[in-house]
Design an enzyme around this catalytic site. Structure first.
Site, PDB file in Angstrom:
ATOM      1  CE  LYS A   6      70.320  13.373  20.862  1.00 50.32           C
ATOM      2  NZ  LYS A   6      70.246  14.118  22.126  1.00 50.32           N
TER       3      LYS A   6
ATOM      4  CB  SER B 110      67.234  12.295  23.792  1.00 50.15           C
ATOM      5  OG  SER B 110      68.163  13.348  23.694  1.00 50.15           O
TER       6      SER B 110
ATOM      7  CB  SER C  84      70.000  14.245  26.052  1.00 43.21           C
ATOM      8  OG  SER C  84      68.614  14.414  26.156  1.00 43.21           O
TER       9      SER C  84
END
Lengths: 447, 468
Positions: B77, B152, B176
């Site tokens: 990420k 996310s 997330s």
């Protein structure tokens, strides 16, 4: 007309001389180094970096709290103090808000009242002692002929202890007396050089005034920042006290504000008023788990505290039969006190009192003369036969004729001149007579 | 297809020279070239030739003792700092930021010889549940490109679903990892707070953020977690608890385990297809000898407000460092959603409001923790949905800030700190993936992985792949 009394509290910031910074491994010995050479992701506040607290700094802060007679709560924590300033890379300072490391202490000290010449004793209560991180430093410079502000982050994250007193101080000389004692205690524990010229000890007096006889604290206070010497602290307080009195006498109330100290002009100037005061939005620092002490651990910290000035004075009086005055002089700096005691160990057959007198009167340079050498000097002199009075009087006469100007000064009333002549005399006699006798004979011969 | 294989199979194959790391990397890049222009999973893709060279190097040096992740291509990420490689947190604020240091998780993966192929798209700073709040264009759901991938960590899930990498590392603050996993038919583990170092991962909510694995299977997650977990001297909140060899315990019997299902999670507001799929999963578990027990968690509804008051408070100060002085971009570059969260948090921490909001939320958090402790004393783990609905249409959440926050209803137990495993449990009639989650006691990742592994042994939802 009403008479007013100053109400003074002090906030003192002291940089700890731990090897590394408060929350990272960078060296905290930044002074005089090239800008931004003592930095890492943590003290630069880079995205993703996390603070890990310095155990030594926390323990030293607690030890200072203990030396100041504070209570050490078993629970403490760090908080974020949020404000924007270019020297603050994270946009918040890691500090302590409602759970400081040390609370409710007191510090006793004595000082000489300049006006009366008397030695006064006082006790000032300590409100709290807490730990935080120092900020970076802004440098205003010209780069390529353009005015710029540059940031040096070497200082960012250096451990900083804040000591806050209760508003117990009533005069600028008292404030100076307190600060000198605090300085002494800090140097005794060895946690900071407290060098004001290098900024490792910074003073912020909070000043207000009330009518004598009133019990409540005034509704306003003025904080003065950027003070880097005891002398300036005293001057700034005197300046403010005069300013407040003038305003109060006009029937007005001084504005609550933060003021700066201009050392060149010797005046304070307004920096920020109450309306512009920050809302720091304090909240618990989520990156650092809270601190929970055990009684046992605190006890071990307490035991690791060195002997403090007050205790040393008492012991010197008791153990060596010295006066309080002499003990105070010898314990002013811990290095001097240690030198004195080392000398006693070396010169077993010389009275501690004699060693003390030599140290106080001869101003021995402890950095240059080893205690052993110093003891030899004393021993040599003590072996010399004492001078008879005639021999002394001859030397006095010689001294008088060689220093006509000083003699004139003395006769016209300058006390200092006598000390000068006495000094000359002591040198000529290589210390073979004691100072008191020499002074008496000198006075007699000067008529 | 190599990338369909598990980490264990790939690692074994590399050792036995059945195929090379270069072969796997090549396949990943083929998938990236094919799918990424549509799903937009990446913010930064590393230069293919450089990565292929790294793979050759690994192939040359591999031995039978090489770590299990050695030579396997993976993705991070874009909130993880990677020295010398742009790290943006999906915000224009850090558009051109090249970090000078490595996040601990990344360093650990470097040390075991895993091969990074890129940094994935996400909601900026973690602010979102749809990977639409990004300055690099929204991530699209590979199962239906008119829908979001979840967030996310949406880029990770979309990339793993399309086999652009063998595995990924995400970050879960309020769902997330689990939310995009459930919407993209992948498996993701939100670890216990403190299990994995947070050092070097750009903070969203410091006291909730957790760093965890995202992969195709539960077994893969176990293999990854045992590499990245553990105490880190750079993170004072990381736990000193020893790290079990999770992969060794996967086959431990799960008989006699009790799974609690909170009544409040299956009532109004939950999509009926999802409800049915999770009930079906419960039945599978019963077949495995597991006891299913209905429990009650009346505090559940307070999760979202507790999470968002504390969360926005912390993020408002975590983002204070982007004050326009250092990173080359002004504060006007924050997105609307991020500005909203900064404003909310600043308000909640302001003097005069602190007691009513921040302090109240912390008190709520304490009650919430107690509620979970109570629930987890009545069962060994809790089975519940991940999301109340399947993947939403693009624009649906980002344009409805309240709905955006409410989407976190089942995943915002992060204030409690407990671990949770999200794994696929079926598809809706419209062929949209549905995930379930199993929430466990603090540091009980082992049990969650065992339960997930047992389920994936008897089902094949997690094996379903995509035809874009």
């Amino acid at each position: 007309m009403d008479r007013y009394e100053p109400i003074i509290g002090l906030e003192i910031h002291v940089e700890l001389k731990t090897l590394s910074k408060m929350f990272c491994g960078c060296s905290s010995d930044y002074f005089g180094h090239d800008p931004n050479t003592h930095c890492c992701p943590v003290c630069l506040g880079l995205p993703g970096a996390l603070p890990v607290p310095n155990k030594k700094a926390i323990e030293w802060c607690v030890m200072l709290g203990m030396a100041l007679g504070c209570k050490i709560p078993l629970f403490s924590k760090f908080d974020r103090k949020n404000y924007f300033y270019p020297d603050l890379p994270k946009g918040y300072q890691i500090s302590q808000y409602d759970k400081p490391l040390a609370i409710n202490g007191k510090l006793s000290f004595s000082y000489k009242d300049d006006k009366t010449g008397k030695i006064e004793k006082r006790v000032v209560r300590i409100h709290r002692v807490h730990l935080e991180e120092d900020t970076g430093k802004l440098l205003h410079a010209k780069v390529n002929a353009k005015d710029c502000t540059l940031i040096d982050f070497n200082r960012s994250g250096v451990p900083l202890v804040e000591i806050v007193t209760e508003p117990d101080i009533r005069s600028s000389i008292e404030a100076r007396g307190f600060l000198k004692k605090l300085y002494q205690v800090i140097r005794y524990i060895g946690i900071s050089d407290a060098d004001m010229e290098k900024g490792s000890m910074r003073l912020e007096p909070n000043i207000s005034e009330r009518k004598i006889g009133e019990g409540d604290l005034p509704k306003y206070k003025v904080e003065v920042k950027n003070i880097n010497s005891f002398k300036f602290a005293k001057k700034a307080i005197d300046y403010e006290v005069k300013r407040h009195t003038e305003i109060l006498e006009k029937g007005q109330v001084p504005k609550q504000e933060t003021r700066g100290w201009d050392e060149k002009k010797g005046v304070t100037f307004s920096q920020r008023s109450k309306e512009e005061a920050h809302d720091y939005r304090y909240f618990p620092e989520p990156d650092i788990p809270p601190i929970r002490w055990t009684e046992k651990y605190l006890q071990s910290l307490k035991e690791s505290l060195p002997e403090l000035p007050g205790e040393k004075i008492a012991r010197f009086m008791k153990e060596y039969g010295l006066s309080e005055y002499d003990s105070a002089i010898l314990t002013d700096e811990v290095a001097v006190a240690n030198y004195f005691e080392n000398s006693i160990k070396m010169g077993k057959d010389i009275q501690p009192k004699t060693i003390a007198n030599w140290m106080i009167n001869k101003k021995v340079t402890i950095e240059k003369v080893l205690p052993g050498e110093f003891i030899n000097q004393i021993a040599k002199t003590l072996k010399k036969p004492a001078m008879d009075e005639k021999e002394v009087v001859d030397i006095i006469k010689q001294t008088i004729s060689e220093n006509e100007k000083a003699v004139q000064d003395y006769k016209s009333g300058k006390e200092n001149a006598l000390m000068f002549l006495l000094g000359q005399l002591m040198r000529k006699t290589s210390g073979r007579i004691d100072a008191e006798t020499a002074k008496k004979l000198l006075k007699k011969n000067l008529g | 297809m190599l990338v369909d294989l598990s980490i264990y199979e790939l690692s074994d194959g590399l050792r036995r020279k059945k195929f090379s790391a270069k072969d796997i990397v090549k396949e990943c890049y083929e998938h990236i070239e094919r799918f990424n222009p549509t799903v937009n999973a990446f913010i930064t893709i590393r230069d293919k030739d450089t990565v292929l060279k790294e793979a050759e190097e690994k192939d040359k040096n591999i031995t039978f003792d090489s770590p299990i992740l050695y030579g396997l291509p993976y993705i991070l990420k874009d909130s993880y700092n990677t020295k010398g490689l742009r790290t943006t947190a999906a915000s224009n604020i850090l558009r051109s930021y090249i970090p000078p240091y490595n996040a601990t998780v990344y360093q650990k993966l470097l040390d075991v010889g895993a091969i990074l192929i890129g940094k994935t798209n996400m909601d900026a700073w973690g602010h979102g549940a749809s990977s639409e709040n990004t300055d690099f264009g929204p991530v699209k759901n590979p199962w239906d490109i008119s829908r979001v991938a979840g967030g996310s960590s949406g880029g990770n899930a979309a990339a793993i679903a399309t086999r652009m990498a063998v595995f990924g590392i995400g970050e879960d603050t309020g769902g997330s990892i689990r939310n995009p996993s459930s919407w993209c038919n992948t498996t993701g583990l939100k670890v216990s707070y403190g299990r994995v170092s947070r050092y070097g991962c750009i903070a969203y909510v410091s006291s909730f953020d957790t760093m965890g694995p995202m992969a195709k299977t539960v077994q893969d997650c176990a293999n990854i977690l045992e590499v990245i977990a553990g105490k880190d001297p750079y993170d004072g909140t990381s736990s000193p608890k020893s790290v079990p060899k999770y992969s060794d315990h996967l086959t431990n019997p799960v008989k006699n385990i009790t799974l609690g299902m909170p009544r409040e999670c299956f009532g109004e507001g939950l999509d009926s297809e999802i409800r049915k799929l999770i009930y079906d999963a419960a039945k599978e578990y019963e077949k495995l000898g597991i006891t299913i027990k209905e429990i009650s968690m009346p505090m559940l509804q307070y999760g979202v407000p507790v999470y968002y008051v504390i969360g926005t408070s912390e993020t408002s100060t975590n983002l204070a460092r982007y004050d326009g002085i250092r990173y080359g971009q002004g504060r006007d570059k924050f997105s609307k959603e991020t500005m909203r969260r900064i404003m909310l948090g600043t308000y909640a921490l302001s003097s005069g409001y602190y007691d009513a909001y921040y302090k109240k939320a912390q008190q709520g958090r304490t009650l919430f923790i107690k509620e979970y402790h109570k629930a987890l004393s009545e069962c060994d783990a809790i089975l519940m949905p991940v999301e109340p609905m399947p993947a939403t249409k693009l624009g649906e959440l980002i344009n409805n800030p309240i709905q955006n926050m409410l989407a976190d209803i089942y995943t915002c137990q992060t204030p409690v700190g407990v671990p949770s495993l999200a794994l696929p449990c079926g598809f809706t009639k419209d062929h949209l993936p549905v995930g379930m989650q199993i929430v466990g006691k603090m540091f009980d990742e082992s049990l969650l992985l065992q339960l997930g592994y047992a389920y994936q042994k008897v089902t094949d939802w997690h094996k379903k792949s995509i035809t874009l």
